[in-house]
Design a protein around this motif. Structure first.
Motif, PDB file in Angstrom:
ATOM      1  N   ARG A 131       0.819  -1.198  -0.006  1.00 42.92           N
ATOM      2  CA  ARG A 131       0.163  -0.030  -0.152  1.00 42.92           C
ATOM      3  C   ARG A 131       0.626   1.132  -0.039  1.00 42.92           C
ATOM      4  NH1 ARG A 131      -5.339  -0.625   1.505  1.00 42.92           N
ATOM      5  NH2 ARG A 131      -6.068  -2.341   0.870  1.00 42.92           N
ATOM      6  N   LEU A 132       2.201   1.113   0.350  1.00 42.81           N
ATOM      7  CA  LEU A 132       2.952   2.179   0.411  1.00 42.81           C
ATOM      8  C   LEU A 132       4.036   1.946  -0.775  1.00 42.81           C
ATOM      9  CD1 LEU A 132       4.089   4.749   1.808  1.00 42.81           C
ATOM     10  CD2 LEU A 132       5.391   3.209   3.663  1.00 42.81           C
ATOM     11  N   PHE A 133       4.038   3.142  -1.532  1.00 49.95           N
ATOM     12  CA  PHE A 133       4.949   2.829  -2.783  1.00 49.95           C
ATOM     13  C   PHE A 133       5.115   4.197  -3.505  1.00 49.95           C
ATOM     14  CE2 PHE A 133       0.345   2.815  -3.825  1.00 49.95           C
ATOM     15  CZ  PHE A 133       0.449   3.593  -5.103  1.00 49.95           C
ATOM     16  N   ASP A 134       6.268   4.256  -4.434  1.00 49.34           N
ATOM     17  CA  ASP A 134       6.672   5.436  -5.219  1.00 49.34           C
ATOM     18  C   ASP A 134       5.596   5.233  -6.375  1.00 49.34           C
ATOM     19  OD1 ASP A 134       7.872   7.048  -6.972  1.00 49.34           O
ATOM     20  OD2 ASP A 134       9.813   6.884  -6.247  1.00 49.34           O
ATOM     21  N   ARG A 135       4.845   6.176  -6.423  1.00 50.37           N
ATOM     22  CA  ARG A 135       4.007   6.334  -7.634  1.00 50.37           C
ATOM     23  C   ARG A 135       4.697   6.302  -9.139  1.00 50.37           C
ATOM     24  NH1 ARG A 135       0.911  12.266  -7.558  1.00 50.37           N
ATOM     25  NH2 ARG A 135       2.866  13.432  -7.806  1.00 50.37           N
ATOM     26  N   ARG A 136       5.746   6.455  -9.146  1.00 51.31           N
ATOM     27  CA  ARG A 136       6.698   6.538 -10.347  1.00 51.31           C
ATOM     28  C   ARG A 136       7.306   5.212 -10.760  1.00 51.31           C
ATOM     29  NH1 ARG A 136      10.939  10.900  -8.434  1.00 51.31           N
ATOM     30  NH2 ARG A 136      10.971   9.342  -6.591  1.00 51.31           N
ATOM     31  N   LYS A 137       7.045   4.197  -9.864  1.00 52.43           N
ATOM     32  CA  LYS A 137       7.353   2.965 -10.303  1.00 52.43           C
ATOM     33  C   LYS A 137       6.255   1.835  -9.809  1.00 52.43           C
ATOM     34  CE  LYS A 137      12.347   3.879  -8.928  1.00 52.43           C
ATOM     35  NZ  LYS A 137      13.504   3.553  -8.313  1.00 52.43           N
ATOM     36  N   GLY A 138       5.027   2.199  -9.542  1.00 54.68           N
ATOM     37  CA  GLY A 138       4.013   1.478  -9.262  1.00 54.68           C
ATOM     38  C   GLY A 138       2.801   1.855  -9.465  1.00 54.68           C
ATOM     39  N   GLN A 139       1.667   1.184  -9.974  1.00 56.20           N
ATOM     40  CA  GLN A 139       0.497   1.708 -10.032  1.00 56.20           C
ATOM     41  C   GLN A 139      -0.545   0.472  -9.656  1.00 56.20           C
ATOM     42  OE1 GLN A 139      -0.416   3.121 -14.065  1.00 56.20           O
ATOM     43  NE2 GLN A 139      -0.090   0.910 -14.662  1.00 56.20           N
TER      44      GLN A 139
END
Length: 256
Positions: A131-139
């Motif tokens: 649930r916690l992520f870098d939106r540039r590397k996950g979606q």
């Protein structure tokens, strides 16, 4: 310290949203709520917490969650549902992560509260979620009711200690209603296949599901509600394939 945006999607969540917002105090550098036109007090409660409140008609779980992440001011996002909240231990883990980030995405165990009881078996725990992520590397990606965050292959993912608290069902009636809705969606997807579920599949899947969840996964250790959950889960398996068979036969009749 790396800044964090908490993003939450809502629809008629006045019973849950305050608890969720309270749990991210001191953790979030901003909170973005994307609401699909609630008719209750969701907006008023959110605005009392000073969140950024955005109205967006429902797009489906995946599209709505990706839209919410895109509205964040920071690339590091924590995506929550309104009926979830951070435990104190998880809050501490998130704060420590913000000081010394070591990964592109972070998983956490989700602990579910069912009719007032925490469920630690039945195959419901640990229900690991990213649930916690870098939106540039996950979606967000996946199927309509089985969405999850998909990270790029080169991403590094670590696990955070502490639980994401999930306040799922307040009544058995609510659980059964959702099962009926979700099994219909699953059946519609499965009915597109060429194979009709056999009677053995319909019956056997239900018995296997109960045996696995209640005995092998320790559902009996959760007492009365452990039995209720396993029984409803078994019925859900029965309904999914029974509805699939009915839809398959209707489709065959139309095509003939």
């Amino acid at each position: 310290m790396i800044p964090l945006s908490v993003v939450i999607i809502t629809f008629n969540e006045e019973a849950n949203i305050a608890r969720c917002l309270e749990s991210v105090k001191g953790v979030a550098d901003e909170v973005v709520v994307v609401d699909s036109l609630s008719k209750d007090r969701t907006r008023a409660i959110c605005e009392s917490y000073g969140v950024r409140f955005i109205e967006q008609p429902w797009r489906g779980y995946i599209a709505q969650k990706n839209y919410a992440a895109a509205q964040a001011a920071h690339d590091l996002v924590l995506s929550l549902d309104a009926d979830e909240a951070l435990s104190e231990k998880l809050k501490l883990s998130v704060m420590q992560m913000k000081e010394t980030p070591e990964a592109d995405g972070y998983t956490m165990n989700r602990l579910t509260n069912y009719c007032g009881r925490w469920i630690r078996h039945c195959g419901w725990y640990p229900d690991r979620k990213l649930r916690l992520f870098d939106r540039r590397k996950g979606q967000w990606d996946g199927q309509y009711i089985h969405e999850s965050v998909l990270m790029e292959p080169t991403s590094f993912v670590r696990h955070l200690s502490g639980d994401l608290l999930h306040f799922s069902y307040y009544s058995i009636e609510q659980h059964i209603k959702q099962v009926n809705d979700f099994t219909q969606l699953n059946a519609q997807r499965l009915a597109q296949n060429d194979r009709k579920p056999s009677l053995l599949k319909i019956i056997g899947s239900a018995w296997f599901r109960f045996f696995r969840d209640y005995f092998l996964r320790g559902g009996f250790r959760d007492g009365y509600y452990g039995f209720v959950i396993c029984r409803i889960s078994a019925h859900a398996s029965f309904l999914k394939y029974a509805k699939t068979r009915q839809l398959w036969e209707q489709k065959k009749h139309r095509d003939s």
